[in-house]
Design a protein around this motif. Sequence first.
Motif, PDB file in Angstrom:
ATOM      1  N   PRO A   7       0.786  -1.291  -0.041  1.00 18.04           N
ATOM      2  CA  PRO A   7       0.063   0.067   0.006  1.00 18.04           C
ATOM      3  C   PRO A   7       0.590   1.325   0.047  1.00 18.04           C
ATOM      4  O   PRO A   7       0.459   2.154  -0.539  1.00 18.04           O
ATOM      5  CB  PRO A   7      -0.903  -0.045   1.286  1.00 18.04           C
ATOM      6  CG  PRO A   7      -1.003  -1.665   1.597  1.00 18.04           C
ATOM      7  CD  PRO A   7       0.440  -2.304   1.154  1.00 18.04           C
ATOM      8  N   SER A  39     -10.461   2.622   3.383  1.00 18.58           N
ATOM      9  CA  SER A  39      -9.374   1.925   3.516  1.00 18.58           C
ATOM     10  C   SER A  39      -8.220   2.265   4.582  1.00 18.58           C
ATOM     11  O   SER A  39      -8.256   3.535   4.871  1.00 18.58           O
ATOM     12  CB  SER A  39      -8.613   1.965   2.153  1.00 18.58           C
ATOM     13  OG  SER A  39      -7.303   1.477   2.378  1.00 18.58           O
ATOM     14  N   PRO A  40      -7.836   1.485   5.213  1.00 18.83           N
ATOM     15  CA  PRO A  40      -6.734   2.007   6.289  1.00 18.83           C
ATOM     16  C   PRO A  40      -5.609   2.535   5.547  1.00 18.83           C
ATOM     17  O   PRO A  40      -4.694   3.247   6.283  1.00 18.83           O
ATOM     18  CB  PRO A  40      -6.380   0.307   6.942  1.00 18.83           C
ATOM     19  CG  PRO A  40      -7.604  -0.651   6.657  1.00 18.83           C
ATOM     20  CD  PRO A  40      -8.043  -0.020   5.401  1.00 18.83           C
ATOM     21  N   THR A  41      -5.292   2.228   4.376  1.00 16.23           N
ATOM     22  CA  THR A  41      -4.102   2.780   3.653  1.00 16.23           C
ATOM     23  C   THR A  41      -4.083   4.356   3.597  1.00 16.23           C
ATOM     24  O   THR A  41      -3.101   4.916   3.805  1.00 16.23           O
ATOM     25  CB  THR A  41      -3.957   2.397   2.222  1.00 16.23           C
ATOM     26  OG1 THR A  41      -3.978   0.942   2.154  1.00 16.23           O
ATOM     27  CG2 THR A  41      -2.917   2.885   1.600  1.00 16.23           C
ATOM     28  N   GLU A  68     -11.900  -8.118  -8.072  1.00 17.29           N
ATOM     29  CA  GLU A  68     -10.538  -8.710  -7.696  1.00 17.29           C
ATOM     30  C   GLU A  68      -9.724  -9.659  -8.610  1.00 17.29           C
ATOM     31  O   GLU A  68      -8.676  -9.566  -8.905  1.00 17.29           O
ATOM     32  CB  GLU A  68     -10.823  -9.769  -6.379  1.00 17.29           C
ATOM     33  CG  GLU A  68      -9.406 -10.203  -5.768  1.00 17.29           C
ATOM     34  CD  GLU A  68      -9.661 -11.172  -4.519  1.00 17.29           C
ATOM     35  OE1 GLU A  68      -8.848 -11.842  -4.234  1.00 17.29           O
ATOM     36  OE2 GLU A  68     -10.790 -11.107  -4.167  1.00 17.29           O
ATOM     37  N   ALA A  90      -3.410  -6.509   0.936  1.00 18.83           N
ATOM     38  CA  ALA A  90      -4.031  -5.318   1.068  1.00 18.83           C
ATOM     39  C   ALA A  90      -3.673  -4.323  -0.008  1.00 18.83           C
ATOM     40  O   ALA A  90      -4.747  -3.331   0.014  1.00 18.83           O
ATOM     41  CB  ALA A  90      -3.133  -4.676   2.498  1.00 18.83           C
ATOM     42  N   MET A  91      -2.949  -4.359  -0.741  1.00 23.32           N
ATOM     43  CA  MET A  91      -2.662  -3.700  -2.084  1.00 23.32           C
ATOM     44  C   MET A  91      -3.761  -4.048  -3.068  1.00 23.32           C
ATOM     45  O   MET A  91      -4.289  -3.145  -3.675  1.00 23.32           O
ATOM     46  CB  MET A  91      -1.347  -3.690  -2.688  1.00 23.32           C
ATOM     47  CG  MET A  91      -1.098  -2.951  -3.790  1.00 23.32           C
ATOM     48  SD  MET A  91      -1.111  -1.215  -3.535  1.00 23.32           S
ATOM     49  CE  MET A  91      -0.492  -0.683  -5.149  1.00 23.32           C
ATOM     50  N   ARG A 138      -6.648  -5.180  -2.452  1.00 29.29           N
ATOM     51  CA  ARG A 138      -7.774  -4.702  -1.961  1.00 29.29           C
ATOM     52  C   ARG A 138      -8.075  -3.075  -2.280  1.00 29.29           C
ATOM     53  O   ARG A 138      -8.992  -2.784  -2.614  1.00 29.29           O
ATOM     54  CB  ARG A 138      -8.014  -5.025  -0.284  1.00 29.29           C
ATOM     55  CG  ARG A 138      -9.336  -4.378   0.262  1.00 29.29           C
ATOM     56  CD  ARG A 138      -9.490  -4.909   1.610  1.00 29.29           C
ATOM     57  NE  ARG A 138      -8.487  -4.321   2.619  1.00 29.29           N
ATOM     58  CZ  ARG A 138      -7.461  -5.122   2.950  1.00 29.29           C
ATOM     59  NH1 ARG A 138      -7.328  -6.428   2.883  1.00 29.29           N
ATOM     60  NH2 ARG A 138      -6.562  -4.769   3.953  1.00 29.29           N
ATOM     61  N   ASP A 139      -7.119  -2.661  -1.989  1.00 27.15           N
ATOM     62  CA  ASP A 139      -7.117  -1.121  -2.468  1.00 27.15           C
ATOM     63  C   ASP A 139      -7.451  -0.780  -3.994  1.00 27.15           C
ATOM     64  O   ASP A 139      -8.137   0.069  -4.480  1.00 27.15           O
ATOM     65  CB  ASP A 139      -5.978  -0.276  -2.033  1.00 27.15           C
ATOM     66  CG  ASP A 139      -5.875   0.139  -0.335  1.00 27.15           C
ATOM     67  OD1 ASP A 139      -6.834   0.243  -0.062  1.00 27.15           O
ATOM     68  OD2 ASP A 139      -4.755   0.036   0.039  1.00 27.15           O
TER      69      ASP A 139
END
Length: 258
Positions: free
Chosen positions: A78, A101-103, A140, A157-158, A160-161
């Motif tokens: 991320p 997103s947490p990113t 996805e 995580a990347m 998902r973003d």
Amino acid sequence: MTAQPARPERRGPETASIMDVPPFKPSLVKAVFRDVTPMHVSRSAAWAAAAVTRTVLTEIIEGARRAAAEEARKKLIPGDLLSAIDRNVELEVGHKWYDHSPTFRGLTGVLYDAEGVIVPSRKRGRSRRPSAVVGAHRFEAGVKKLLRSQGATAVPAMVRDLDGIASVFLTDLARDAAMVVREGGVKRFGTVTLVMSDEPAPPPFPEDSLRAPSARRGDGRTIGRDDILAATTMQLFGGNLRQRALTSAVVSASASSS
């Protein structure tokens, strides 16, 4: 002994054209549009929207790859996404995903109401109404296919973003295209071109690709290719990325009709 036919030479990611890889199928595009509007989506419009989304995601992945290469990494994280967006303002798309997103947590700023009181962030919850965030998982497979075509791998995580950004971007594109149909053309946006100080200005897009609002063809119930092009100019505010996205959309829409 029977001679074996020669196998075609396998092309690497650096030589394979992005047009060879359709990661976001028109059926997925139409499903997203159905979440936004009851209007019919033409075949050429679906292909054009898929091409625009593919072009945007490809550019983001390329920017992230460059950031990872500077740290001698092959797998994208991320942080590479943040670096890519920080270096190229054109990549700042899919903003609704940023709050989810947490990113991006802590980077979107603190919101205040009219009285100066901090507005709390939205809590995640189930919604009966489909949204771009809820439907992000549908992207996805396409995101992973696009990563492979670019010779890249990414941590979950990347991925998902990238799913979320693609979903939000296409959803916003659908809303803008529907608005173009309802209003008869682009009425609220002009032409803006962002150019870096050390880069030449990109050539103007052909005038007939986006007709004036009064000259829009078609009925008020169908989203066509030109409506996608108009929506693209609203989502991508200028620069080389918008030019590439528009060109890709025209090529893909033409190919779908042949």
